[in-house]
Write a protein that holds these residues in place. Sequence first.
Motif, short mmCIF file in Angstrom:
data_model
loop_
_atom_site.label_atom_id
_atom_site.label_comp_id
_atom_site.label_asym_id
_atom_site.label_seq_id
_atom_site.Cartn_x
_atom_site.Cartn_y
_atom_site.Cartn_z
N GLU A 297 0.83 -1.21 0.00
CA GLU A 297 0.00 0.00 0.00
C GLU A 297 0.86 1.27 0.00
OE1 GLU A 297 -3.43 -1.22 2.37
OE2 GLU A 297 -3.33 0.87 3.04
N VAL A 300 2.11 1.81 -3.43
CA VAL A 300 1.12 2.44 -4.32
C VAL A 300 1.04 3.94 -4.03
CG1 VAL A 300 -1.32 2.52 -4.96
CG2 VAL A 300 -0.23 0.33 -4.49
N LEU A 301 0.98 4.28 -2.74
CA LEU A 301 0.90 5.70 -2.37
C LEU A 301 2.09 6.47 -2.95
CD1 LEU A 301 -0.32 5.54 1.34
CD2 LEU A 301 -1.58 6.40 -0.61
N LYS A 302 3.27 5.86 -2.84
CA LYS A 302 4.46 6.52 -3.40
C LYS A 302 4.38 6.60 -4.92
CE LYS A 302 8.68 6.69 -1.58
NZ LYS A 302 9.99 6.22 -1.09
N ALA A 303 3.90 5.51 -5.53
CA ALA A 303 3.83 5.47 -6.99
C ALA A 303 2.96 6.59 -7.53
CB ALA A 303 3.29 4.11 -7.44
N VAL A 304 1.84 6.86 -6.85
CA VAL A 304 0.93 7.87 -7.38
C VAL A 304 1.32 9.29 -6.99
CG1 VAL A 304 -1.02 6.26 -7.53
CG2 VAL A 304 -0.74 7.69 -5.48
N GLY A 305 2.45 9.43 -6.31
CA GLY A 305 2.96 10.78 -6.07
C GLY A 305 3.03 11.23 -4.63
N THR A 306 2.75 10.34 -3.68
CA THR A 306 2.87 10.73 -2.28
C THR A 306 4.36 10.81 -1.94
OG1 THR A 306 0.92 9.40 -1.89
CG2 THR A 306 2.08 10.17 0.06
N PRO A 308 7.88 10.86 0.26
CA PRO A 308 8.35 10.04 1.39
C PRO A 308 7.99 10.67 2.75
CG PRO A 308 10.06 10.21 -0.28
CD PRO A 308 8.94 11.10 -0.72
N PRO A 398 8.84 1.82 -4.51
CA PRO A 398 7.50 1.45 -4.96
C PRO A 398 7.47 0.16 -5.79
CG PRO A 398 7.93 3.75 -5.41
CD PRO A 398 9.19 3.19 -4.88
N ALA A 399 8.40 0.03 -6.72
CA ALA A 399 8.36 -1.14 -7.61
C ALA A 399 8.51 -2.42 -6.80
CB ALA A 399 9.47 -1.04 -8.65
N MET A 402 5.40 -3.05 -4.44
CA MET A 402 4.19 -3.56 -5.08
C MET A 402 4.35 -5.02 -5.50
SD MET A 402 2.56 -0.32 -7.05
CE MET A 402 4.04 0.27 -7.79
N ARG A 403 5.61 -5.42 -5.71
CA ARG A 403 5.84 -6.84 -6.01
C ARG A 403 5.53 -7.69 -4.77
NH1 ARG A 403 10.39 -5.34 -9.13
NH2 ARG A 403 11.82 -5.66 -7.42
N HIS A 405 3.06 -7.55 -2.97
CA HIS A 405 1.62 -7.70 -2.79
C HIS A 405 1.20 -9.18 -2.83
CE1 HIS A 405 -2.52 -6.33 -2.82
NE2 HIS A 405 -2.74 -7.20 -3.76
#
Lengths: 405, 231
Positions: A297, A300-306, A308, A398-399, A402-403, A405
Amino acid sequence: MMTLKIAFRNIFRQKRRTILTALAMIVGFTLSSIFIGWSDGAYSDIIAMFTQNRIGHIQVHRGDYLDKPSIYKTMDDYESIGETIGSVKGVEAWTPRVYSAGLGSVGEKSTAVQIIGIDVEREVQATRFDKKIIDGRKIAAQPAHEAVLGKGLARNLSAMVGDEIVIVSQGADGSIANDLYKIVGIAESGDDIADRMACYLHIADAQELLVLEGRSHEVVVIVSNINRVLKITEAIETSLNDSTLDVAPWQVVAKDFYRAMQADQQGDAIGRIIIMLIVAIGVLNTVLMSVLERTSEYGVLKAVGTKPGQIFWLVICEVLIIAVGSIVVGAVLGTAANHLLSIYGITMPQEFTYGGIKFQTMYAEVNARSLIIPAITVILSAGLVSIFPALKAARILPARAMRAH
Amino acid sequence: MANTDVIVTEKITKVYAGNGVPVEALRGVDLTIQQGEFTALVGPSGSGKTTLLNIISGLDAPTDGKVWLSGKLLSGMSGNELSDFRRDNIGFIFQAYNLIPVLTVEENVEYIMLLQRVSKAERHRRVAAMLEEVGLAGFADRNPPQLSGGQQQRVAIARAMVSEPAIILADEPTANLDSRTGADLLDMMSHLNVQTNMIFVFSTHDPMVMERATRLITLKDGQVESDETKG
């Protein structure tokens, strides 16, 4: 705002874990609160007994009488000194005393005594002298060659109310001082050591015996609020404006007792630290688990631009929200426990002595310290132990996350 | 680099240190994707599709080589700059939807705009329009676990597109969906691609995606094996 919203809702996702984390904090807070309330209550009682019954809150002497007592270090105008002290705001009562050592004899028995000349009416007002009488009565308000003996002294001399005591000492003029006094009462101050030597006389009788007319060695001051004793000491010093007089608060008068008490309180702090360490370890464990579970999670938050930093605060916020809730519950429980203990106390199976004063029942105290210190400790320990998991969450790639998951 | 070149990669290599044995996932990939392309990265498992997608988006760093997105070199950016860049330029659609489970559909879609500090009124307007577009107008207050897989992926599409990024990257977006739902979603994305001129890059095995893609880039053993633009 969204960070707070997510943090708040995350708390309710794993209710069991949140409850466990909160329980660790609540138990830690409550124990710490009771620890402080109990310790403060006990020390307040000890201080109250020690000061009110014996040494007063502030003492005034001539020069270095406290360190090197001498019959010659007297205040000639103690009445006017007392009047000045009485006019200082916060002073409740004052009373003069005359001291000397002597030999007391009742019948065939003799022993060393401490002659304490007191102004009976003022002493009753200041140190509740009348409450210490366990047999007979207090000395008359006017000098009548009457004496009250400490319980231990009376036992050592096998003296009873109605007997007579001969006191031999040395007058301030170098003469041999001796006189006969009628024993009208036996006193118990709660201080066993003092009671083994205390021989109370009317101040005028003591002054006559020791050739100290109109002079005293000490003025004892009682204040209305012991927490303001240092400020009132300063105010008295300013009012007296006499560099030959030494105005000392009880912490200086009884410095050994005060140091011992402070050392004890530091020992209590170690106990509190241990409680909070246990809490911190519990919190660290649950927060780490939570971060580990939500790795994907955070990814994902980091991936969409949140950023650190925002993820870091999200984790910290979750812990702090639980901490604040736990503090509220802990405050209610801690205050309730301290309130009950302040009313009913706990009676020990046996009496114990502290600073020479006997105690049997210990009472807690409800005060701000017992809430503020645990609150700061819970917030700090929870916040500090959350830093590591929060950094872990903030630094997630992030990469890779998310793996997972 | 032409003005219409939105994604440019130059000699991208990626080596993973897997159990002490280095694994080369990408080996010198050069790629240029232009405005409005509907591109599918295809190839067998382990060919490097997802790795390339992650590197293009800045979610992962290449071992060697360079990536430019909208003319900006990703490798020189700090963590915060990359976050901001992704927030403003890239929309993500994941195979597992990856919605925030504690937020409602509306809040999930709104989230990126909150990071962008878009005004409340504008956020609400855009969320409502986007949910209408993906056919979830009546689902704003639902939580993701209350939705079907297809509905969740629609929310993910809405979240990816609501902030109007230049690029949408979709990693196996139809893999967890039945073929009917997958086809519907692909039609919708294809329609949005035409409507908005955003770049769509898919990593996929799905023949339906390949069928709709205007460009097919086939990867094999970490290299571009073929690059075919449909007429």
